[in-house]
Design an enzyme around this catalytic site. Structure first.
Site, PDB file in Angstrom:
ATOM      1  CD  GLU A  94      -2.945  -1.172   2.293  1.00  0.00           C
ATOM      2  OE1 GLU A  94      -4.022  -1.753   2.106  1.00  0.00           O
ATOM      3  OE2 GLU A  94      -2.650  -0.637   3.377  1.00  0.00           O
ATOM      4  CB  CYS A 107       3.170   7.667   2.743  1.00  0.00           C
ATOM      5  SG  CYS A 107       3.679   6.519   4.035  1.00  0.00           S
ATOM      6  CB  CYS A 114       7.319  -4.922   8.567  1.00  0.00           C
ATOM      7  SG  CYS A 114       8.583  -3.842   9.289  1.00  0.00           S
ATOM      8  CB  CYS A 118       6.523  -1.679  15.760  1.00  0.00           C
ATOM      9  SG  CYS A 118       8.175  -1.152  15.268  1.00  0.00           S
ATOM     10  CB  CYS A 121       3.254  -0.918  13.248  1.00  0.00           C
ATOM     11  SG  CYS A 121       3.297  -0.655  11.464  1.00  0.00           S
ATOM     12  N   GLY A 165       7.069  -1.724   5.731  1.00  0.00           N
ATOM     13  CA  GLY A 165       8.444  -2.201   5.714  1.00  0.00           C
ATOM     14  C   GLY A 165       9.437  -1.275   6.388  1.00  0.00           C
ATOM     15  CB  SER A 197      10.672   7.022   8.416  1.00  0.00           C
ATOM     16  OG  SER A 197      10.368   6.777   9.775  1.00  0.00           O
ATOM     17  CG  LEU A 221      12.836   8.066  20.106  1.00  0.00           C
ATOM     18  CD1 LEU A 221      14.005   7.095  20.144  1.00  0.00           C
ATOM     19  CD2 LEU A 221      13.304   9.491  20.416  1.00  0.00           C
ATOM     20  CB  CYS A 339       1.283   7.186  10.746  1.00  0.00           C
ATOM     21  SG  CYS A 339       2.980   6.744  11.040  1.00  0.00           S
TER      22      CYS A 339
END
Length: 347
Positions: A94, A107, A114, A118, A121, A165, A197, A221, A339
């Protein structure tokens, strides 16, 4: 026996020229094809109208253009567009177009799934199936630029590698894609308008510095305390903050560029004074700015947006210490384009 066709966009301009010379043709034909593939983003050989039909047939016999296609496009009420992009092997990634009054941002994704884990996410819930090739990254940008021109009447102005990713886990292909995007023989975009990023892969951050990249660096972060960060981003136990700091110092010493810290504030996770103090201290390491990002839920309710008073406390503490901070409202939430929400729900 059927000839295995090569992916033509894996060839350099020189290799294309060499191919034509080997066929008894002039080398400039390779330059023409290269222009069709990158500057004009041709989907098929039939479009290459300044080549003879015989030449186009020869290309058809030897090569394929593994072009992506937008399988499904969704438009948010705020103007955000999300593309479900079908790759040549049937997998889907996407990408998102985020229009604001001052810029239009793409984006883009760098992996199918990935490599990292996390907890907050949606993409992390998909196993990493493969890295994207440079042309597949490039095609996402071309598609979004076309949509921006169509729906907003302005070209794409910025690119962020914040889609699906971890870009630094696909280092070579991401840099090749950026090279094509910024080349005068590609899209001709300024590298200053591109941000990569990362969740924090110290060795690869140092490699970016050694390779003297011209684009911007952002770090996802979310906590400047190892224990907290490891709870929400378990790979932090492998790449602890001490190593990330060392890599960021190296980055700044080599590039003289500041870094952007992406930071989400969650209730009962990183909403205490000690979390704020730790971030302020972390930010004094090198010149930086902080983007505080609104959290976008991914269904299970484990993470909840902290109270607005906590966001204000973070903002005030950073500003008191002369650290640039912006609070970013999410866009495209109604189509799961914000996000952390990219997870191929449309596939």
């Amino acid at each position: 026996m059927k000839v295995q066709k090569k992916d033509i966009r894996a060839l350099s301009k020189q290799e294309l020229q060499d191919f034509f010379v080997a066929q008894g043709e002039k080398s400039f034909r390779g330059t023409q094809v290269y222009e069709w593939l990158w500057s004009k983003a041709a989907h098929n050989f039939a479009d290459m109208t300044n080549l003879s039909k015989t030449t186009r047939r020869m290309l058809e016999d030897n090569f394929v253009i593994n072009h992506v296609r937008v399988d499904k496009m969704q438009r948010s009420k705020d103007g955000t567009i999300k593309n479900a992009v079908k790759l040549h092997d049937g997998l889907t990634v996407e990408s998102v177009l985020i229009p604001t009054y001052s810029r239009t941002t793409a984006c883009v994704s760098s992996q199918v799934g990935c490599s990292l884990d996390c907890k907050f996410c949606a993409t992390a819930r998909l196993k990493r199936m493969r890295n994207l090739n440079p042309d597949e990254i490039y095609d996402q940008v071309v598609a979004i630029d076309q949509e921006s021109r169509l729906y907003n009447n302005i070209p794409l102005s910025n690119i962020v590698f914040m889609g699906m990713g971890e870009p630094l886990m696909n280092y070579k292909n991401v840099l090749k894609a950026i090279d094509k995007i910024t080349s005068s023989e590609g899209l001709g975009m300024s590298p200053r308008r591109i941000t990569v990023s990362t969740s924090g892969v110290p060795k690869m951050i140092k490699k970016l510095a050694d390779d003297e990249v011209k684009f911007n660096l952002a770090l996802s972060l979310h906590s400047a305390i190892d224990e907290v960060r490891s709870r929400i981003m378990p790979f932090n136990t492998t790449f602890p903050l001490a190593d990330v700091k060392e890599a960021l110092l190296y980055w700044h010493q080599k590039t003289k560029k500041r870094v952007t810290y992406e930071y989400i504030i969650w209730k009962d996770i990183n909403d205490k004074k000690e979390d704020i103090d730790a971030l302020v201290k972390f930010c004094k390491l090198i010149p930086c700015k902080v983007n505080i990002i609104e959290y976008n839920p991914i269904d299970d309710g484990m993470f909840q947006q902290a109270d607005e008073r906590v966001t204000n406390a973070y903002q005030n503490a950073l500003e008191r210490n002369h650290i640039t901070v912006t609070v970013r409202k999410s866009r495209g939430k109604d189509i799961d384009a914000a996000c952390g929400q990219l997870a191929n729900k449309s596939s």
